[in-house]
Design an enzyme around this catalytic site. Structure first.
Site, mmCIF file in Angstrom:
data_model
loop_
_atom_site.group_PDB
_atom_site.id
_atom_site.type_symbol
_atom_site.label_atom_id
_atom_site.label_comp_id
_atom_site.label_asym_id
_atom_site.label_seq_id
_atom_site.Cartn_x
_atom_site.Cartn_y
_atom_site.Cartn_z
ATOM 1 C CE1 TYR A 143 -43.478 7.511 9.551
ATOM 2 C CE2 TYR A 143 -44.647 5.561 8.777
ATOM 3 C CZ TYR A 143 -43.889 6.687 8.517
ATOM 4 O OH TYR A 143 -43.549 7.011 7.224
ATOM 5 C CB SER A 155 -46.528 6.626 4.799
ATOM 6 O OG SER A 155 -46.255 5.268 5.038
#
Length: 248
Positions: free
Chosen positions: A162, A149
């Site tokens: 995250y 990501s």
């Protein structure tokens, strides 16, 4: 004459493949003739996705999987080999996020995010590589694709776990690329920018979908990575929406 490898008949496991980007990847790879295993924590949703894929003539099998559970990982990879006789690729797509300030992030939630987003891909890669074996004239080798990501390259508030896992996944991906390439096993990281998927839309209802990209575009990038000639590997590729202005 093209030397682009075909995905026809290749067996590919997609973790978290029941919806969002995982479902888009399943659609795109299935249209190329790949045999799919939709491995997901939500088995019923995975079975629903298999039924949808079947309507397009795509062959897929649903299997329950918590990627952070090593025994379940072993079972899925073993069952895939037994069912299809081979394992060609694994797409490490399953991921979660708990969006809270660090003051509110419990150690239990931290561990849960790490287990899914980082330990899971490690376990899948470890056991998939063993199942694939070194590439020889008779077979072996394969491909591990890690869905990273833009969170692996930058940071914003309230997503410490995250970010830590996605930065870690990018590092793991490059480390495995270096380690496994002598065995003929390719490892690629796909760094995806924001997509119109439940992962973002369900958690951020105020987000403008217009600044996000269609997950099918990222799925086609996964296909591109998987269909490079044997002599070529793409260790990392970034796919961004044109209007994602938060990317530097």
């Amino acid at each position: 004459m093209s030397n682009t490898p075909s995905l026809q008949g290749q067996t590919i496991i997609i973790t978290g493949g029941s919806r969002g980007l995982g479902a888009a990847i399943a659609q795109v790879l299935g249209e190329e003739g790949a045999l799919l295993v939709i491995a997901d924590l939500a088995l019923e949703r995975a079975q629903d996705r298999v039924a949808v894929l079947a309507e397009s003539g795509i062959k897929a099998l649903a299997m329950p999987l918590d990627v952070g559970d090593e025994e379940q990982v072993r079972q899925v990879i073993s069952a895939t080999r037994e069912r299809f006789g081979r394992l060609d690729a694994v797409i490490n797509n399953a991921a979660i996020d708990i969006t809270v300030p660090i003051a509110e992030l419990t150690s239990t939630d931290w561990e849960r995010v790490v287990q899914t987003n980082l330990t899971g891909p490690f376990l899948m890669a470890k056991h998939a590589a063993a199942a694939m074996g070194p590439k020889t004239a008779k077979g072996g080798g394969g491909h591990i694709v890690n869905i990273a990501s833009t969170a692996s390259k930058r940071a914003w508030p309230n997503a410490a776990a995250y970010h830590a896992t996605k930065w870690g996944l990018l590092g793991l991906s490059h480390a495995l690329h270096a380690e496994l390439r002598p065995q003929g096993i390719k490892v690629s990281a796909v760094v995806a920018g924001g997509m119109r998927t439940p992962f973002l839309l369900d958690r951020f209802p105020d987000i403008d979908p217009g600044v996000l990209q269609d997950p099918l575009n990222v799925a086609r990038t996964v296909r591109f990575v998987l269909t490079q000639p044997d002599e070529t590997v793409i260790p990392e590729i970034t796919v961004l929406p044109m209007r994602e202005t938060s990317w530097p």
